[in-house]
Design a protein around this motif. Sequence first.
Motif, PDB file in Angstrom:
ATOM      1  N   ARG A 173      -1.994  11.002   6.988  1.00 31.71           N
ATOM      2  CA  ARG A 173      -2.287  11.401   5.618  1.00 31.71           C
ATOM      3  C   ARG A 173      -2.619  10.209   4.721  1.00 31.71           C
ATOM      4  NH1 ARG A 173       1.544  12.139   1.554  1.00 31.71           N
ATOM      5  NH2 ARG A 173       0.797  13.292  -0.271  1.00 31.71           N
ATOM      6  N   SER A 174      -1.889   9.124   4.854  1.00 32.12           N
ATOM      7  CA  SER A 174      -2.111   7.958   3.989  1.00 32.12           C
ATOM      8  C   SER A 174      -3.513   7.383   4.177  1.00 32.12           C
ATOM      9  CB  SER A 174      -1.062   6.888   4.276  1.00 32.12           C
ATOM     10  OG  SER A 174      -1.131   6.451   5.631  1.00 32.12           O
ATOM     11  N   VAL A 175      -3.981   7.350   5.413  1.00 32.02           N
ATOM     12  CA  VAL A 175      -5.309   6.797   5.693  1.00 32.02           C
ATOM     13  C   VAL A 175      -6.389   7.662   5.073  1.00 32.02           C
ATOM     14  CG1 VAL A 175      -6.955   6.247   7.523  1.00 32.02           C
ATOM     15  CG2 VAL A 175      -4.548   5.659   7.804  1.00 32.02           C
ATOM     16  N   VAL A 176      -6.229   8.981   5.176  1.00 35.59           N
ATOM     17  CA  VAL A 176      -7.233   9.892   4.620  1.00 35.59           C
ATOM     18  C   VAL A 176      -7.242   9.832   3.095  1.00 35.59           C
ATOM     19  CG1 VAL A 176      -7.908  12.322   4.413  1.00 35.59           C
ATOM     20  CG2 VAL A 176      -7.164  11.418   6.622  1.00 35.59           C
ATOM     21  N   ILE A 177      -6.078   9.771   2.473  1.00 35.30           N
ATOM     22  CA  ILE A 177      -6.018   9.677   1.009  1.00 35.30           C
ATOM     23  C   ILE A 177      -6.642   8.369   0.528  1.00 35.30           C
ATOM     24  CG2 ILE A 177      -4.453   9.392  -0.948  1.00 35.30           C
ATOM     25  CD1 ILE A 177      -2.690  11.521   0.216  1.00 35.30           C
ATOM     26  N   GLU A 178      -6.353   7.267   1.220  1.00 36.38           N
ATOM     27  CA  GLU A 178      -6.952   5.985   0.854  1.00 36.38           C
ATOM     28  C   GLU A 178      -8.470   6.014   0.988  1.00 36.38           C
ATOM     29  OE1 GLU A 178      -5.046   3.201   3.379  1.00 36.38           O
ATOM     30  OE2 GLU A 178      -3.101   3.315   2.342  1.00 36.38           O
ATOM     31  N   ALA A 179      -8.962   6.836   1.930  1.00 37.32           N
ATOM     32  CA  ALA A 179     -10.412   6.957   2.130  1.00 37.32           C
ATOM     33  C   ALA A 179     -11.055   7.916   1.131  1.00 37.32           C
ATOM     34  CB  ALA A 179     -10.701   7.415   3.556  1.00 37.32           C
ATOM     35  N   GLY A 180     -10.236   8.571   0.285  1.00 42.77           N
ATOM     36  CA  GLY A 180     -10.775   9.450  -0.739  1.00 42.77           C
ATOM     37  C   GLY A 180     -10.693  10.922  -0.424  1.00 42.77           C
ATOM     38  N   GLY A 181      -9.993  11.300   0.662  1.00 37.89           N
ATOM     39  CA  GLY A 181      -9.865  12.710   1.006  1.00 37.89           C
ATOM     40  C   GLY A 181     -11.139  13.275   1.601  1.00 37.89           C
ATOM     41  N   LEU A 232      -3.680  18.273   0.426  1.00 38.73           N
ATOM     42  CA  LEU A 232      -3.275  16.883   0.648  1.00 38.73           C
ATOM     43  C   LEU A 232      -2.400  16.363  -0.481  1.00 38.73           C
ATOM     44  CD1 LEU A 232      -6.395  14.965   2.055  1.00 38.73           C
ATOM     45  CD2 LEU A 232      -4.131  15.111   3.073  1.00 38.73           C
ATOM     46  N   THR A 233      -2.727  16.730  -1.712  1.00 36.60           N
ATOM     47  CA  THR A 233      -1.971  16.208  -2.849  1.00 36.60           C
ATOM     48  C   THR A 233      -0.556  16.791  -2.928  1.00 36.60           C
ATOM     49  OG1 THR A 233      -2.793  17.901  -4.382  1.00 36.60           O
ATOM     50  CG2 THR A 233      -4.075  15.875  -4.181  1.00 36.60           C
ATOM     51  N   TYR A 234      -0.386  17.984  -2.362  1.00 39.38           N
ATOM     52  CA  TYR A 234       0.940  18.612  -2.396  1.00 39.38           C
ATOM     53  C   TYR A 234       1.716  18.453  -1.090  1.00 39.38           C
ATOM     54  CZ  TYR A 234       0.004  20.722  -6.912  1.00 39.38           C
ATOM     55  OH  TYR A 234      -0.258  20.907  -8.252  1.00 39.38           O
ATOM     56  N   ALA A 235       1.070  17.904  -0.061  1.00 39.89           N
ATOM     57  CA  ALA A 235       1.757  17.676   1.211  1.00 39.89           C
ATOM     58  C   ALA A 235       2.791  16.567   1.045  1.00 39.89           C
ATOM     59  CB  ALA A 235       0.745  17.318   2.288  1.00 39.89           C
ATOM     60  N   THR A 236       3.829  16.610   1.853  1.00 39.76           N
ATOM     61  CA  THR A 236       4.909  15.628   1.727  1.00 39.76           C
ATOM     62  C   THR A 236       5.139  14.801   2.985  1.00 39.76           C
ATOM     63  OG1 THR A 236       6.539  17.300   2.396  1.00 39.76           O
ATOM     64  CG2 THR A 236       6.118  17.053   0.035  1.00 39.76           C
ATOM     65  N   PHE A 237       4.479  15.132   4.102  1.00 40.08           N
ATOM     66  CA  PHE A 237       4.778  14.468   5.367  1.00 40.08           C
ATOM     67  C   PHE A 237       3.684  13.473   5.769  1.00 40.08           C
ATOM     68  CE2 PHE A 237       7.371  18.472   6.424  1.00 40.08           C
ATOM     69  CZ  PHE A 237       8.521  17.901   5.891  1.00 40.08           C
ATOM     70  N   PRO A 238       3.983  12.525   6.667  1.00 38.44           N
ATOM     71  CA  PRO A 238       3.036  11.446   7.008  1.00 38.44           C
ATOM     72  C   PRO A 238       1.812  11.905   7.794  1.00 38.44           C
ATOM     73  CG  PRO A 238       5.018  11.284   8.355  1.00 38.44           C
ATOM     74  CD  PRO A 238       5.307  12.301   7.297  1.00 38.44           C
ATOM     75  N   LEU A 239       1.940  13.000   8.534  1.00 40.53           N
ATOM     76  CA  LEU A 239       0.795  13.553   9.254  1.00 40.53           C
ATOM     77  C   LEU A 239       0.426  14.888   8.641  1.00 40.53           C
ATOM     78  CD1 LEU A 239       1.787  12.944  13.011  1.00 40.53           C
ATOM     79  CD2 LEU A 239       0.407  11.471  11.529  1.00 40.53           C
ATOM     80  N   ARG A 279     -16.456   8.714   8.155  1.00 38.78           N
ATOM     81  CA  ARG A 279     -16.021   7.816   7.077  1.00 38.78           C
ATOM     82  C   ARG A 279     -14.820   6.987   7.507  1.00 38.78           C
ATOM     83  NH1 ARG A 279     -13.369  10.027   2.557  1.00 38.78           N
ATOM     84  NH2 ARG A 279     -14.456  11.955   3.101  1.00 38.78           N
ATOM     85  N   LEU A 280     -13.917   7.595   8.284  1.00 40.02           N
ATOM     86  CA  LEU A 280     -12.762   6.842   8.778  1.00 40.02           C
ATOM     87  C   LEU A 280     -13.210   5.733   9.729  1.00 40.02           C
ATOM     88  CD1 LEU A 280     -10.172   9.702   9.417  1.00 40.02           C
ATOM     89  CD2 LEU A 280     -10.239   8.083   7.502  1.00 40.02           C
ATOM     90  N   HIS A 281     -14.161   6.045  10.627  1.00 36.40           N
ATOM     91  CA  HIS A 281     -14.716   5.005  11.501  1.00 36.40           C
ATOM     92  C   HIS A 281     -15.291   3.871  10.657  1.00 36.40           C
ATOM     93  CE1 HIS A 281     -14.388   6.585  15.559  1.00 36.40           C
ATOM     94  NE2 HIS A 281     -14.906   7.741  15.202  1.00 36.40           N
ATOM     95  N   ARG A 282     -16.090   4.245   9.674  1.00 43.16           N
ATOM     96  CA  ARG A 282     -16.773   3.244   8.842  1.00 43.16           C
ATOM     97  C   ARG A 282     -15.773   2.390   8.064  1.00 43.16           C
ATOM     98  NH1 ARG A 282     -21.630   4.800   4.587  1.00 43.16           N
ATOM     99  NH2 ARG A 282     -21.882   2.738   3.619  1.00 43.16           N
ATOM    100  N   ARG A 283     -14.788   3.035   7.457  1.00 39.45           N
ATOM    101  CA  ARG A 283     -13.815   2.314   6.650  1.00 39.45           C
ATOM    102  C   ARG A 283     -12.974   1.360   7.505  1.00 39.45           C
ATOM    103  NH1 ARG A 283     -11.147   2.840   1.768  1.00 39.45           N
ATOM    104  NH2 ARG A 283      -8.949   2.242   1.754  1.00 39.45           N
ATOM    105  N   MET A 284     -12.489   1.833   8.635  1.00 39.27           N
ATOM    106  CA  MET A 284     -11.643   0.992   9.476  1.00 39.27           C
ATOM    107  C   MET A 284     -12.417  -0.194  10.035  1.00 39.27           C
ATOM    108  SD  MET A 284      -8.753   2.470   9.138  1.00 39.27           S
ATOM    109  CE  MET A 284      -7.672   1.807  10.416  1.00 39.27           C
TER     110      MET A 284
END
Length: 463
Positions: A254-262, A152-159, A277-282
Amino acid sequence: MIEVLEVLILVYFTVLNTFYAVAVSVATRELSYHIRRRQSVGLTELLNREFYKPVSILVPAYNEEETIQASVDSFLALQYPEYEVIVVNDGSRDGTLATLIRAYDLIETNRNASKTLATRPVRTIYRSRTRPNLTVIDKENGGKADALNVGLTYATFPLFCAVDADSLLDAEALLRLARRFVENDRLIAAGGSVRVMNGSVLKDGRVTELQLPQRWIERVQVVEYARAFLAGRTTFSALGLLLIISGAFGLFKRSVVIEAGGFLEGTVGEDMELVMRLHRRMRDQRQPYDVEFDLDPVCWTQAPDSWKVLRSQRDRWQRGLWEGLLHHRRMWFNPKYGRIGMIAIPYYLLFEALSPLIEVGGYAFMLILALTGHLNLTFVLLFLLLALLYGTVVSVAALSIELFMRVHYARPQHRLQLLLTALLENFGFRQWHAWVRFRATLKLGQKKGQWGAMTRQKITARK
């Protein structure tokens, strides 16, 4: 007291099998819709569309020497306008890295991480001189979640697409799944179908001929996967209750997952935990979102071919299920989380996590009644009818839908053999499986976050 326990056990299996019946009905409707949709939107039209979102494919690998090249070949052969493949070697002890270096002419390179998540140290980053969209990262061993976070940290695209290193993707799979993110701005995660490729014929990283595995242990997993994805996840997705996106094939913002802590370390069920966790956070943030499953895109996986490896896999799955549920126990029966907290999580808690305890307990209860002379023949017959016979009917129904509407085995006898497997799996295999999951439940807290041993067969292909 005995009569009360008998009634509770029978009610439990009645409710469970009623859901299965509803699931088969919903799956039939959804599959018909997907077939019509696939026919109306062909590959050429998808490729000609101007709007798409670039995708980073993350491939965590640990001791995958036998399968890694065939898997990466399939990812590099995908029909998608713009994507990158990032293989993360998580400190493999075999020849995984050497195989990649040799197969793709890798050389060391410098590449900075765009976002930072706490991970184990990265040793070396490689790029391919023959495949410009392939990157290989060699890191210290830290587990699958840690490997995914490095990717995730080295990925460059939005998905980003999370796939297993022992899996192959259909050429159109990514294109069809990513289409959903263009059509639905609320979508933050989506999963595709996973099917067993054991025994099938491969060519250029693709399954070109579907064949039935020779061993019964592999065939029964073909039945399991068909039932789980067709009758299970299709239904949960249609009802907005999806909690699991398979670690073998899932696509995320990718942005949503990184904001959630990976991905969370210390669990063997990082795929389910992330979705929960994504359900809970959103919902905590009161943001509109969707999590979906699509039958259309297919990922092929290599299923265990020995009882030892299968036992280890199902042990991990059961512990991962419990770890995810316990980690998010705040959501249990909590109206704040809507249908996720009030329906989806209670279902997984009562009818998935606790099911082996109740089933094994039911068999033990019958044995105790028999030994003490209190065995009620009516209870025995109803228990077997609900726990075994009705489940068998549902399995055959789900598999029949899968076979005759979607999957095409070249030989008619293969279809008959699979239907026979669906009939027989409830007599012996199901009890063994319940016992494995029962024991796994008793071992919660042990071996947290480990990859686990998975012996692979070398993937061979026709040229």
